[in-house]
Enzyme design. Sequence first.
Site, PDB file in Angstrom:
ATOM      1  CD  GLU A 204      -1.348  -2.263   2.196  1.00  0.00           C
ATOM      2  OE1 GLU A 204      -2.147  -2.829   2.954  1.00  0.00           O
ATOM      3  OE2 GLU A 204      -0.145  -2.590   2.118  1.00  0.00           O
TER       4      GLU A 204
ATOM      5  CB  CYS B 289      -0.924   0.147   4.958  1.00  0.00           C
ATOM      6  SG  CYS B 289       0.682  -0.631   4.668  1.00  0.00           S
TER       7      CYS B 289
ATOM      8  CB  CYS C 231      -0.802  -2.945   8.949  1.00  0.00           C
ATOM      9  SG  CYS C 231       0.396  -1.856   8.132  1.00  0.00           S
TER      10      CYS C 231
END
Length: 142
Positions: A48, A79, A76
Site C-alpha cells: 500500500e 498503511c 495495517c
Amino acid sequence: MELALEEARLAAAAGDVPVGCVVVKDGGVVARAHNRREELRLATAHAEVLAVEAACNKMNSRRLCGCTVYVTLEPCPMCAGAILQACPDRLVFGAFDDETGAVRSRLELFESFSLPSPQVRGGVLEEECAGLLREFFEGLRA
C-alpha cells in the site's frame, strides 16, 4: 482486485508476504505494487505504501482524489494511515486481518480521525486473497 492479486503473487514469488495493491482512477491503473520488505530490507515497503507513493508521484499530488485503492489484505495501521493521508475516494480490500487489520478487524482507524475517510468495502475476492496468504504461511511452516 485481480490486478492486486497478480501483485500479491509477485511478492510471494520473491519470498515476501503476498500482499498486492493497485490504485485506479477513471478505470485506468495509476500505480501498482506488492510487498517488497524482504527485497529492500525496509520495514515500510508494504504494498500500500509503495503504491500510494507511486500514484502520488504519477499524479503530481499528495492527494489521490477520484482514486480507488485496491489491496488484497486489510491494511495495517501504517498503511491505513498512508491511505488516509492520501485521501482516495475509496478503499477496497480482500481478506480481513484479525491480527493487524486497522480498518475493520482489529482497529477502525478511519473512524478515529476527523479527516475525510474513503468509502470502504472489505471482503472482495476474500477467499482467493486469504487462500494465497494461507498457502504462503503453510509453506513457511513446512
